[in-house]
Design a protein around this motif. Structure first.
Motif, PDB file in Angstrom:
ATOM      1  N   ASP A 113     -24.754   0.723   0.542  1.00  0.00           N
ATOM      2  CA  ASP A 113     -23.916   1.866   0.196  1.00  0.00           C
ATOM      3  C   ASP A 113     -22.899   2.058   1.313  1.00  0.00           C
ATOM      4  OD1 ASP A 113     -25.805   2.028  -1.778  1.00  0.00           O
ATOM      5  OD2 ASP A 113     -26.378   4.110  -1.385  1.00  0.00           O
ATOM      6  N   GLU A 114     -21.627   2.094   0.953  1.00  0.00           N
ATOM      7  CA  GLU A 114     -20.580   2.197   1.978  1.00  0.00           C
ATOM      8  C   GLU A 114     -19.316   2.767   1.360  1.00  0.00           C
ATOM      9  OE1 GLU A 114     -19.638  -1.462   4.026  1.00  0.00           O
ATOM     10  OE2 GLU A 114     -17.833  -0.609   4.940  1.00  0.00           O
ATOM     11  N   LEU A 115     -18.724   3.672   2.098  1.00  0.00           N
ATOM     12  CA  LEU A 115     -17.469   4.274   1.668  1.00  0.00           C
ATOM     13  C   LEU A 115     -16.316   3.512   2.298  1.00  0.00           C
ATOM     14  CD1 LEU A 115     -17.145   6.836  -0.057  1.00  0.00           C
ATOM     15  CD2 LEU A 115     -16.829   8.112   2.089  1.00  0.00           C
ATOM     16  N   VAL A 116     -15.370   3.079   1.465  1.00  0.00           N
ATOM     17  CA  VAL A 116     -14.174   2.389   1.962  1.00  0.00           C
ATOM     18  C   VAL A 116     -12.976   3.247   1.560  1.00  0.00           C
ATOM     19  CG1 VAL A 116     -12.810   0.266   1.883  1.00  0.00           C
ATOM     20  CG2 VAL A 116     -15.323   0.158   1.704  1.00  0.00           C
ATOM     21  N   LEU A 117     -12.378   3.901   2.541  1.00  0.00           N
ATOM     22  CA  LEU A 117     -11.322   4.887   2.269  1.00  0.00           C
ATOM     23  C   LEU A 117      -9.956   4.400   2.709  1.00  0.00           C
ATOM     24  CD1 LEU A 117     -13.658   7.470   2.513  1.00  0.00           C
ATOM     25  CD2 LEU A 117     -11.444   8.622   2.483  1.00  0.00           C
ATOM     26  N   ALA A 118      -8.945   4.785   1.950  1.00  0.00           N
ATOM     27  CA  ALA A 118      -7.570   4.520   2.382  1.00  0.00           C
ATOM     28  C   ALA A 118      -6.647   5.575   1.784  1.00  0.00           C
ATOM     29  CB  ALA A 118      -7.134   3.131   1.948  1.00  0.00           C
ATOM     30  N   THR A 119      -5.648   5.956   2.572  1.00  0.00           N
ATOM     31  CA  THR A 119      -4.568   6.788   2.035  1.00  0.00           C
ATOM     32  C   THR A 119      -3.437   5.853   1.655  1.00  0.00           C
ATOM     33  OG1 THR A 119      -5.208   8.655   3.413  1.00  0.00           O
ATOM     34  CG2 THR A 119      -2.958   8.670   2.517  1.00  0.00           C
ATOM     35  N   ILE A 120      -3.107   5.858   0.363  1.00  0.00           N
ATOM     36  CA  ILE A 120      -2.107   4.927  -0.140  1.00  0.00           C
ATOM     37  C   ILE A 120      -0.871   5.708  -0.573  1.00  0.00           C
ATOM     38  CG2 ILE A 120      -3.859   3.252  -0.836  1.00  0.00           C
ATOM     39  CD1 ILE A 120      -3.573   4.168  -3.711  1.00  0.00           C
ATOM     40  N   ASP A 121       0.266   5.026  -0.551  1.00  0.00           N
ATOM     41  CA  ASP A 121       1.529   5.643  -0.976  1.00  0.00           C
ATOM     42  C   ASP A 121       2.011   4.921  -2.229  1.00  0.00           C
ATOM     43  OD1 ASP A 121       3.998   6.717  -1.395  1.00  0.00           O
ATOM     44  OD2 ASP A 121       4.772   6.291   0.623  1.00  0.00           O
ATOM     45  N   LEU A 122       1.909   5.620  -3.365  1.00  0.00           N
ATOM     46  CA  LEU A 122       2.260   4.971  -4.637  1.00  0.00           C
ATOM     47  C   LEU A 122       3.725   4.565  -4.684  1.00  0.00           C
ATOM     48  CD1 LEU A 122       0.201   7.173  -7.104  1.00  0.00           C
ATOM     49  CD2 LEU A 122      -0.426   5.022  -6.022  1.00  0.00           C
ATOM     50  N   ALA A 123       4.549   5.168  -3.823  1.00  0.00           N
ATOM     51  CA  ALA A 123       5.959   4.768  -3.763  1.00  0.00           C
ATOM     52  C   ALA A 123       6.101   3.303  -3.334  1.00  0.00           C
ATOM     53  CB  ALA A 123       6.731   5.677  -2.817  1.00  0.00           C
ATOM     54  N   ASP A 124       5.061   2.749  -2.714  1.00  0.00           N
ATOM     55  CA  ASP A 124       5.115   1.335  -2.314  1.00  0.00           C
ATOM     56  C   ASP A 124       5.188   0.385  -3.509  1.00  0.00           C
ATOM     57  OD1 ASP A 124       4.978   2.192   0.278  1.00  0.00           O
ATOM     58  OD2 ASP A 124       2.909   1.541   0.625  1.00  0.00           O
ATOM     59  N   CYS A 125       4.863   0.897  -4.700  1.00  0.00           N
ATOM     60  CA  CYS A 125       5.002   0.059  -5.910  1.00  0.00           C
ATOM     61  C   CYS A 125       6.471  -0.107  -6.296  1.00  0.00           C
ATOM     62  CB  CYS A 125       4.269   0.689  -7.099  1.00  0.00           C
ATOM     63  SG  CYS A 125       2.499   0.925  -6.877  1.00  0.00           S
ATOM     64  N   HIS A 126       7.302   0.801  -5.814  1.00  0.00           N
ATOM     65  CA  HIS A 126       8.660   0.896  -6.349  1.00  0.00           C
ATOM     66  C   HIS A 126       9.495  -0.363  -6.083  1.00  0.00           C
ATOM     67  CE1 HIS A 126      12.294   2.681  -7.837  1.00  0.00           C
ATOM     68  NE2 HIS A 126      12.908   2.391  -6.707  1.00  0.00           N
ATOM     69  N   ARG A 127       9.526  -0.807  -4.825  1.00  0.00           N
ATOM     70  CA  ARG A 127      10.397  -1.938  -4.509  1.00  0.00           C
ATOM     71  C   ARG A 127      10.018  -3.202  -5.297  1.00  0.00           C
ATOM     72  NH1 ARG A 127      11.003  -6.310  -1.313  1.00  0.00           N
ATOM     73  NH2 ARG A 127       9.021  -6.017  -0.236  1.00  0.00           N
ATOM     74  N   PRO A 128       8.763  -3.651  -5.236  1.00  0.00           N
ATOM     75  CA  PRO A 128       8.469  -4.859  -6.027  1.00  0.00           C
ATOM     76  C   PRO A 128       8.660  -4.668  -7.525  1.00  0.00           C
ATOM     77  CG  PRO A 128       6.459  -3.930  -5.041  1.00  0.00           C
ATOM     78  CD  PRO A 128       7.606  -3.218  -4.414  1.00  0.00           C
TER      79      PRO A 128
END
Lengths: 359, 359
Positions: free
Chosen positions: B313-328
């Motif tokens: 059991d392990e928590l893998v956390l990240a704060t992501i920025d959905l704006a990063d989808c925009h350029r590609p």
């Protein structure tokens, strides 16, 4: 696959990476470099030599050129007269390949003369078979990157493939390479279907550069049982924004990102289609414009078998066993048992994105 | 994408990896472990918690079971009565998620009661929205691996998903997660379309385990503008032959190969669809049967943002920025400009391989 057993089907293949081709380099000089790689490949036992995209010249779509300037980069194909194999700039390569008994994939700029005398230009590749003594496969790049009109923002990097070429009109036609597998019939003018089946002639697919990022292209070949994918490329060593500006990254970080995308595309799609792939760069700085290297031969299980070490002319050789395609093609990627086309229709029904309704 | 600009759209997401669930472990005990991960995720600011495939029980398709044995693994959904959200085994998870303001993706074995009283079983996942206070997305696994009949070779490893489940009949329906992006409206019973658009509610897709190896599945979601792909899995730590035998590899080499395939699939397809993906394992040895770990959160540019370090059991956390989808999504993978569906027809027209003619 031609064979339903896993008995070895060995063939030595050569990725013939080219270093930079500058604007001032003559086609004779480039051809000389390519012939040297071909000789070395044959000497080391290779039966297939894969050259890059637009191998014979500098990567000219980075320049805004007028019609007169453009001519020099193209090889003319007039179906009523002769094809690329008769071009004086190309013929020596195929003649030598024939004499050495080695097949060739090579990319070139195709000027296709139409019946009415006009022409259509494509970013193309051909596969020359030394056993058949002719071109047995032809491909025209489907996924052209870049823009039609030059980017006007100050400092923008140009990529004008959409201006200079029309998207390929041949689809993704896989074909067999007669006698490519070691032990196959050599140098016969009478290569028959029965011999082809008996010898397990490999099924080949061809892509060019940006195509390798498109899973649809690989899958259409995969659905034809492709065992070897050949792909040449000229890939700029930095990613750009929509307006053609380099991202705010160090050159090292930018190149690392471009290489990751290259490898994920080649390795991921080789794995998902259970095929070998031979991915060959034109690399180094062409008149100061950096191209990435990363020429790689990839296994159907997705790992890299062999990788280029330089950004110059370099031979990357591997002896591969086509029987290695058999297990993945008959288990996890046994398409006839695993695919569910009834749920894939948006792939054909739409080109762009259709977002789900708002809540 | 909901947004055409690149202003930040931040959200913290949590991959809730589960260690082994043994046959003897009670559903109460497993639920307790899941609730603990959910609490920890919420405490650390996560707004989305992604749990594995068939999260609530051991991976039972490895066993040959009779009908009576099977019952215990399934959650019953009777459209005329209640759905999974009312199952006493599951309800506490969604109740707690609602109170904590955190969305949940979770995989489970679905027993779907039909109008005539019979049932159809699916390997399913749902997406529970804390803001909407209901399930806003449902998926039934399309690409079921394994066999219908048990493999009979001595020592064969069983994988009986094709026996216990029917292939999913819902396709790949993307949906929006109301209020998931930080700063969005919280806890409102009146979440309107205008609010959804204005807040840039993310577009979510769901897959389950083996689905992640199928580029078609990702692309159908990509064609709906998917920004986050959630995928739970139970992946055996060794590859097998068609007859179910382990390959002749050391356990370390076998696991390395399985991990390569997992990562090429998740990273390659995230890159090629310009989306984040949250890929979550049930891992470790379930009653001696090893499952790989490798829970990863992947960036739309293909790199791994965060990876699990354990097989528990392990928590893998990240704060992501959905704006990063925009350029590609607006450059190399601007589908409306780059795709060529006119050449993709074999993807729908055929299920299995059709080889090219012999020479």
């Amino acid at each position: 696959m031609s064979s339903t057993t896993s008995s070895p089907r060995l063939v030595t293949v050569a990725a013939c990476q080219l270093g930079p081709v500058h604007h001032a380099d003559s086609r004779q000089d480039v051809l000389k470099r390519m012939l040297l790689l071909l000789e070395q490949a044959a000497q080391q036992g290779a039966k297939l030599a894969v050259f890059p995209e637009l191998a014979f010249t500098t990567f000219f779509p980075r320049y805004l050129l007028d019609e007169a300037d453009l001519d020099q980069y193209f090889d003319v194909e007039d179906p009523s007269k002769s094809g690329i194999e008769q071009s004086p700039n190309v013929k020596p390569l195929f003649d030598r390949a024939s004499a050495l008994g080695i097949d060739v994939y090579v990319g070139y700029a195709e000027r296709s003369i139409q019946k009415d005398g006009t022409h259509i230009d494509y970013n193309s590749s051909v596969y020359y078979s030394a056993n058949a003594k002719k071109i047995v496969g032809k491909y025209r790049k489907v996924h052209l990157p870049g823009t039609v009109e030059p980017r006007t923002e100050p400092g923008a990097v140009q990529q004008l493939e959409k201006r200079y070429f029309r998207p390929g009109d041949l689809g993704f036609p896989a074909f067999r390479a007669p006698g490519l597998v070691e032990g196959a019939l050599k140098s016969s003018g009478q290569y028959t279907a029965a011999q082809s089946a008996g010898k397990g002639d490999p099924i080949i697919g061809m892509l060019i550069c940006n195509d390798r990022r498109w899973a649809e292209a690989w899958r259409v070949y995969g659905l034809q049982g492709m065992e070897i994918l050949c792909c040449g490329y000229n890939t700029t060593a930095f990613p750009t924004t929509a307006s053609g500006h380099q991202l705010d990254l160090t050159p090292e970080a930018a190149e690392e990102m471009v290489m990751l995308h290259h490898k994920l595309s080649c390795q991921g799609n080789s794995y998902m289609n259970a095929c070998f792939s031979i991915n060959v760069a034109k690399t180094g700085a062409e008149d100061g414009n950096p191209l990435v290297g990363g020429t790689i031969i990839v296994h159907p299980l997705g790992h890299i078998i062999k990788e280029a070490q330089t950004k110059d002319d370099e031979l990357v050789l591997a002896t591969i066993d086509l029987a290695d395609c058999h297990r993945p093609k008959s288990t996890v990627f046994a398409f006839e048992k695993q695919r569910r086309p009834e749920h894939y229709h948006p792939i054909l029904d739409q080109t762009g994105v259709i977002e789900p309704d708002l809540l």
